[in-house]
Design a protein around this motif. Structure first.
Motif, PDB file in Angstrom:
ATOM      1  N   THR A   1      29.688 -29.652  25.089  1.00 50.44           N
ATOM      2  CA  THR A   1      29.177 -28.701  24.105  1.00 50.44           C
ATOM      3  C   THR A   1      29.808 -27.322  24.310  1.00 50.44           C
ATOM      4  O   THR A   1      30.209 -26.959  25.422  1.00 50.44           O
TER       5      THR A   1
ATOM      6  N   LYS B   1      37.214 -28.991  26.160  1.00 53.32           N
ATOM      7  CA  LYS B   1      36.028 -29.628  25.578  1.00 53.32           C
ATOM      8  C   LYS B   1      36.039 -31.136  25.814  1.00 53.32           C
ATOM      9  O   LYS B   1      35.001 -31.755  25.924  1.00 53.32           O
TER      10      LYS B   1
ATOM     11  N   GLY C   1      23.044 -35.973  26.319  1.00 55.65           N
ATOM     12  CA  GLY C   1      23.612 -35.886  24.978  1.00 55.65           C
ATOM     13  C   GLY C   1      23.416 -37.170  24.208  1.00 55.65           C
ATOM     14  O   GLY C   1      22.458 -37.915  24.434  1.00 55.65           O
TER      15      GLY C   1
ATOM     16  N   SER D   1      28.689 -37.017  23.649  1.00 59.27           N
ATOM     17  CA  SER D   1      28.606 -35.564  23.796  1.00 59.27           C
ATOM     18  C   SER D   1      27.933 -35.288  25.124  1.00 59.27           C
ATOM     19  O   SER D   1      27.184 -36.120  25.632  1.00 59.27           O
TER      20      SER D   1
ATOM     21  N   ALA E   1      25.983 -32.056  27.238  1.00 56.66           N
ATOM     22  CA  ALA E   1      25.525 -30.717  27.583  1.00 56.66           C
ATOM     23  C   ALA E   1      25.377 -30.727  29.088  1.00 56.66           C
ATOM     24  O   ALA E   1      24.689 -31.591  29.642  1.00 56.66           O
TER      25      ALA E   1
END
Length: 177
Positions: free
Chosen positions: A67, A88, A142, A163, A165
């Protein structure tokens, strides 16, 4: 004319009505749920063989996306902010993942919740929420997505994308409560 119109409307409504899941659909979902459970348990047990058997091949897509908030936090807390900004994207493979888990002395667990499975019996999309813990420390969380295919040997994971975090609170130092 009324009978024809009624027949057309009835046929159209039946086409739009939700269809009951076939026995094959239910069995396929149960088999996919078993893959999910084997994935989860093989991480806890650090069982490389069981884990690797879940995948179509060694070099599947295995990509995490961190994130923006986690990237900003990582960048802001670097000892030298002039260093290159963290990426990322994180790419790896199932073998490297389970090897790192097997080498971790702490208990490692990925919790999985809110599982959604969409399948036609041959391919499937699996989507769920996850959180990843090492010992009592929640490292990241995530959404995770799998692409799966049904092979002669059963359902196999063909791609994993998630994803993440990252926990902004550092893990406790060894020996501190």
């Amino acid at each position: 004319m009324e009978n024809v119109l009624a027949a057309v409307l009835t046929t159209g409504m039946l086409a739009l009505a939700p269809q009951a899941a076939s026995a094959q659909d239910v069995q396929g979902s149960q088999q996919i749920e078993q893959v999910i459970e084997t994935f989860r348990v093989s991480i806890i047990n650090k069982d490389k063989d069981a884990f690797l058997k879940l995948f179509l091949k060694d070099d599947i897509t295995w990509t995490g996306v961190t994130t923006d908030a986690s990237i900003e936090h990582m960048y802001a807390n670097r000892p030298n902010p002039a260093l290159k900004r963290p990426s990322k994207l994180f790419n790896s493979n199932p073998r490297a993942f389970i090897t790192s888990i097997a080498n971790d002395k702490a208990r490692v667990e990925e919790t999985i919740s809110n599982v959604r499975i969409d399948s036609d019996g041959e391919v499937a999309q699996v989507w769920f929420d996850y959180s990843f813990k090492s010992g009592d420390y929640k490292q990241n969380w995530g959404k995770e997505s799998w692409q799966m295919v049904r092979t002669e040997a059963g359902w196999k994971i063909a791609a994993v994308v998630w994803s993440q975090a990252l926990n902004p609170v550092p893990p406790p130092k060894a020996g501190t409560p």
